[in-house]
Design a protein around this motif. Structure first.
Motif, PDB file in Angstrom:
ATOM      1  N   UNK A   1       0.309  -1.133  -0.019  1.00  0.00           N
ATOM      2  CA  UNK A   1       0.470   0.187   0.241  1.00  0.00           C
ATOM      3  C   UNK A   1       0.282   0.821   0.397  1.00  0.00           C
ATOM      4  N   UNK A   2       2.208   1.145   0.477  1.00  0.00           N
ATOM      5  CA  UNK A   2       2.699   2.280   0.997  1.00  0.00           C
ATOM      6  C   UNK A   2       3.375   2.551  -0.761  1.00  0.00           C
ATOM      7  N   UNK A   3       4.144   1.653  -1.163  1.00  0.00           N
ATOM      8  CA  UNK A   3       4.940   1.699  -2.619  1.00  0.00           C
ATOM      9  C   UNK A   3       3.525   2.071  -3.431  1.00  0.00           C
ATOM     10  N   UNK A   4       2.768   1.859  -3.495  1.00  0.00           N
ATOM     11  CA  UNK A   4       1.584   2.353  -4.534  1.00  0.00           C
ATOM     12  C   UNK A   4       1.747   3.956  -3.933  1.00  0.00           C
ATOM     13  N   UNK A   5       1.424   4.380  -2.668  1.00  0.00           N
ATOM     14  CA  UNK A   5       1.302   5.931  -2.596  1.00  0.00           C
ATOM     15  C   UNK A   5       2.509   6.443  -3.007  1.00  0.00           C
ATOM     16  N   UNK A   6       3.665   6.206  -2.577  1.00  0.00           N
ATOM     17  CA  UNK A   6       4.855   6.383  -3.021  1.00  0.00           C
ATOM     18  C   UNK A   6       5.547   6.383  -4.554  1.00  0.00           C
ATOM     19  N   UNK A   7       4.721   5.549  -5.318  1.00  0.00           N
ATOM     20  CA  UNK A   7       4.787   5.468  -6.631  1.00  0.00           C
ATOM     21  C   UNK A   7       3.959   6.912  -7.045  1.00  0.00           C
ATOM     22  N   UNK A   8       2.699   6.966  -6.965  1.00  0.00           N
ATOM     23  CA  UNK A   8       1.582   7.882  -7.214  1.00  0.00           C
ATOM     24  C   UNK A   8       2.269   9.404  -6.919  1.00  0.00           C
ATOM     25  N   UNK A   9       2.765   9.645  -5.618  1.00  0.00           N
ATOM     26  CA  UNK A   9       3.649  10.974  -5.526  1.00  0.00           C
ATOM     27  C   UNK A   9       5.216  11.386  -6.256  1.00  0.00           C
ATOM     28  N   UNK A  10       5.086  10.567  -6.996  1.00  0.00           N
ATOM     29  CA  UNK A  10       6.686  10.533  -7.132  1.00  0.00           C
ATOM     30  C   UNK A  10       5.694  10.953  -8.680  1.00  0.00           C
ATOM     31  N   UNK A  11       5.417   9.894  -9.602  1.00  0.00           N
ATOM     32  CA  UNK A  11       4.472  10.825 -10.336  1.00  0.00           C
ATOM     33  C   UNK A  11       3.505  11.829 -10.590  1.00  0.00           C
ATOM     34  N   UNK A  12       3.310  11.835  -9.512  1.00  0.00           N
ATOM     35  CA  UNK A  12       2.795  13.733  -9.736  1.00  0.00           C
ATOM     36  C   UNK A  12       4.206  14.881  -9.995  1.00  0.00           C
ATOM     37  N   UNK A  13       4.800  13.969  -8.809  1.00  0.00           N
ATOM     38  CA  UNK A  13       6.082  14.895  -9.164  1.00  0.00           C
ATOM     39  C   UNK A  13       6.742  15.572 -10.630  1.00  0.00           C
TER      40      UNK A  13
END
Length: 328
Positions: free
Chosen positions: A143-155
């Protein structure tokens, strides 16, 4: 039956993961973390994108006029700094996710006959608990990996500054430490829930611990820090030399020791210090190579991982009294 006998940890973990996928509880809470993290990220990303566009326009104008770019200073953009709000959300909501996941994993075995049935099979108590721990680790870290991946994509999409391999590796390291951080609260709550007479009391104690280590201790440490009373730091704003800073701090050394001790008692503060350094959020570490940062912050890293590992061992090693747990 053969697969269950040969791989009990994997089987129990697989069952818990399948149950979690069906009730979607962890998915929903992870969604809230992602929403909070992205909300705190987007505002800063838009502002950074505007700065990048302004610089590019100025550069294009100079080139169109046939002038040298030497007349305009090339700014350095650090998109990872925008993850500050996201990290703060992980500190608070991520810990809550660990508490609730640990409580649900433990309470699901109380007050029903499933645990007694499982313990009649060729499964050792530690294998059963290890399966529960592995399931929690897989679910929460994914779950945290998905959140970090989304944050990186948003950046990448909204900041106007591309992320390099080094940036992604820093985010990956913080994700690993964030997973260990959340598992501290998972393990603590699981242990309390499984072994206290009333599960509700275990949940209350877990949230009391959360309140102290996530909110109270870090806030006390920040509030009592004299250098935090002005944005950017008093010493920095007044341009006080390092030698003079050390002389001034020596005058309240005991106070600083107590203040820092309160902060050091909070695993949340260790996670924040590590993450802010690795991501370059704190100005002291902005633009600094990753290797020296990891060496300097190994104490925070070890504090988090050893706490997580210690709770995992405590959770798995203690024998299960199936009769006690099923009499609810």
């Amino acid at each position: 039956m053969s697969d269950f006998t040969n791989h009990p940890v994997r089987t129990i973990a697989g069952k818990d993961i399948a149950d979690a996928r069906r009730d979607r509880f962890i998915l929903i809470v992870t969604g809230f973390i992602a929403l909070a993290a992205l909300t705190s990220l987007i505002t800063g990303a838009v502002a950074l994108s505007t700065d990048v566009a302004t610089y590019n326009d100025a550069k294009a104008t100079l080139l169109a006029l046939g002038k040298s770019l030497d007349s305009i200073a090339a700014p350095e953009f650090y998109p990872l700094k925008l993850l500050r709000g996201a990290i703060e959300q992980f500190e608070i909501i991520g810990a809550v996710l660990g508490i609730l996941a640990g409580f649900r994993a433990a309470v699901s075995e109380r007050g029903r006959q499933t645990l007694a049935l499982i313990m009649t099979r060729p499964v050792k108590g530690w294998q059963f608990l290890a399966g529960k721990y592995v399931a929690g680790l897989v679910l929460l870290s994914t779950g945290l990996l998905a959140v970090f991946a989304l944050a990186a994509l948003a950046l990448q999409l909204s900041s106007g500054v591309g992320l390099g391999l080094g940036d992604l590796s820093r985010i990956g390291i913080v994700w690993l430490v964030a997973s260990a951080y959340v598992m501290v609260f998972y393990g603590l709550t699981f242990i309390l829930t499984l072994w206290m007479k009333r599960p509700a009391n275990a949940l209350l104690i877990s949230f009391a611990v959360w309140l102290l280590v996530v909110l109270v201790a870090p806030q006390i440490g920040d509030t009592l820090d004299p250098d935090n009373q002005v944005a950017g730091g008093v010493f920095k704003q007044l341009q006080v030399p390092k030698a003079e800073q050390d002389r001034i701090k020596a005058g309240y050394a005991t106070f600083e020791t107590v203040r820092n001790g309160i902060e050091a008692a909070s695993i949340t503060k260790h996670f924040e210090r590590f993450s802010f350094a690795v991501l370059g959020i704190k100005d002291t570490y902005t633009g600094k190579a990753l290797g020296p940062i990891l060496v300097e912050k190994q104490g925070d890293f070890l504090w988090i991982f050893l706490t997580s590992l210690g709770l995992a061992v405590l959770m798995i090693a203690r024998p299960i009294n199936a009769n006690r747990l099923t009499k609810e």
